[in-house]
Design a protein around this motif. Structure first.
Motif, mmCIF file in Angstrom:
data_model
loop_
_atom_site.group_PDB
_atom_site.id
_atom_site.type_symbol
_atom_site.label_atom_id
_atom_site.label_comp_id
_atom_site.label_asym_id
_atom_site.label_seq_id
_atom_site.Cartn_x
_atom_site.Cartn_y
_atom_site.Cartn_z
ATOM 1 N N GLY A 1 0.823 -1.205 0.000
ATOM 2 C CA GLY A 1 0.000 0.000 0.000
ATOM 3 C C GLY A 1 0.856 1.253 0.000
ATOM 4 N N GLU A 2 1.904 1.231 0.798
ATOM 5 C CA GLU A 2 2.792 2.392 0.868
ATOM 6 C C GLU A 2 3.366 2.711 -0.522
ATOM 7 N N HIS A 3 3.814 1.673 -1.213
ATOM 8 C CA HIS A 3 4.440 1.922 -2.513
ATOM 9 C C HIS A 3 3.403 2.185 -3.602
ATOM 10 N N ALA A 4 2.212 1.593 -3.458
ATOM 11 C CA ALA A 4 1.136 1.908 -4.401
ATOM 12 C C ALA A 4 0.782 3.396 -4.310
ATOM 13 N N PHE A 5 0.740 3.913 -3.088
ATOM 14 C CA PHE A 5 0.484 5.344 -2.914
ATOM 15 C C PHE A 5 1.628 6.179 -3.481
ATOM 16 N N GLY A 6 2.831 5.690 -3.331
ATOM 17 C CA GLY A 6 3.976 6.428 -3.863
ATOM 18 C C GLY A 6 3.900 6.573 -5.375
ATOM 19 N N VAL A 7 3.578 5.477 -6.052
ATOM 20 C CA VAL A 7 3.448 5.517 -7.507
ATOM 21 C C VAL A 7 2.255 6.390 -7.907
ATOM 22 N N ALA A 8 1.141 6.185 -7.217
ATOM 23 C CA ALA A 8 -0.089 6.907 -7.567
ATOM 24 C C ALA A 8 0.086 8.412 -7.379
ATOM 25 N N LYS A 9 0.883 8.800 -6.401
ATOM 26 C CA LYS A 9 1.116 10.217 -6.166
ATOM 27 C C LYS A 9 1.815 10.836 -7.387
ATOM 28 N N TYR A 10 2.823 10.130 -7.884
ATOM 29 C CA TYR A 10 3.497 10.619 -9.089
ATOM 30 C C TYR A 10 2.483 10.738 -10.237
#
Lengths: 227, 227
Positions: free
Chosen positions: A147-156
């Motif tokens: 989830g943390e990294h999914a949010f990181g990608v989605a933020k970009y």
């Protein structure tokens, strides 16, 4: 511009353009005679969008659904993007538990909004159920990490959403379709590099040995030179 | 154990077990008479693995290829995992440029090892080429952002790789197949939450307005309550 120029500027063959006109995927031009019409930049843009959607494998009715979102007079771009992205696979199958118990629990763990009407919730429920069936259920710890990294990608992604409804919908739908495979390929390559660091024995191993375990304490600190 | 118990303990129907035996997906038991054999825990484990691989959609020859990796006397687990994961889709098509120019450049940007023999390189090349064709090529900035998070996810995965060859191969192959859809669903849900924060006008918008742009300076600092 005339049809011949539309063919040239869009790069789409005449027969295909005529097919798109008949199917309502391309709006008609302004008639200049019984058999001729004048086309504009909006036709070039629309053809590019239709080609991009067809190019990521969307069947005609789903391309139409995306175009309806682009052309809709409804104001909310955010809801529009959700409807448009829902035209992409994977399409949830009938055996998904429609109360979405696993997705609801996962949303809790990650701090995601649980909105059962948002199509990716059914997609998440199905993916979690399949991991269970395969005997490797997704633990809360794994969900938190993913989830943390999914949010990181989605933020970009969201920070780079173009302004303007047509461009935004195109980017959201086509971008989701073409960038997901980029992300999964990168993850597999990252697996390779990390596994190589963590699993390759330092020197001259006896056959069958597996020296460096996953919890080798030197592994976590190793950094790529340029990251 | 006898066949009846193997059926019960594995949950796999008798006819399916016989099929797996004929096809060489399950090793034969130790014969106890002309028509009977004795089976062990390794048969239960193997059936679970075959079911898991079939469950994620692998066709029979690819299941066999994974089992060959499990049974191979070659010592290197790391190379074995690569071969096993290569049995999963997507399978690169013929139109991939086999010099992998895009994947090579991407590996440079991210700090990934460029090994043209590793199957995910062809997969990355194809994904990057498709983004180009769709008119939204992957920029170096996007690659860097995605690469960082791909490494983050992969680090979790590799740190949790089980010890033991059969379990590790199972986790790598089945885990790649079932966890990728979890990750892509989470990314779509994260898009929704972030877009909702960034695109929803604060109050009472005029129809068609799109207030908060992607570079709204409050967006970057907003944090989820539990993250």
């Amino acid at each position: 511009m005339k049809m011949a120029e539309l063919v040239e500027r869009s790069g789409v063959p005449l027969a295909t353009i005529k097919y798109y006109l008949r199917e309502g995927l391309l709006m008609p031009g302004a008639p200049t005679s019984a058999t001729r019409a004048e086309y504009g930049d909006e036709h070039v843009r629309r053809l590019a969008l239709v080609r991009a959607l067809a190019g990521v494998g969307l069947p005609l009715p789903r391309i139409k659904a995306v175009l309806d979102v682009v052309d809709s007079p409804e104001p909310g771009l955010f809801a529009a993007l959700g409807t448009a992205i829902a035209q992409l696979p994977p399409y949830p199958t009938d055996d998904v538990d429609e109360r979405y118990p696993r997705a609801r629990a996962a949303a809790d763990v990650i701090g995601l909004t649980f909105d059962p009407d948002y199509p990716a919730i059914a997609q998440l429920e199905q993916a979690l159920a399949r991991a269970e069936s395969a005997g490797i259920p997704v633990t809360p710890e794994r969900l938190a990490a993913y989830g943390e990294h999914a949010f990181g990608v989605a933020k970009y992604d969201v920070e780079h959403l173009p302004r303007g409804r047509e461009d935004a919908v195109r980017y959201a739908v086509v971008g989701t379709a073409v960038y997901e495979p980029v992300l999964t390929a990168l993850r597999r390559l990252a697996h390779r590099d990390l596994a190589s660091e963590m699993l390759t024995p330092p020197s001259d191993p006896p056959a069958g040995a597996w020296h460096a375990g996953p919890h080798d304490e030197n592994c976590g600190d190793r950094r790529r030179p340029d990251r």
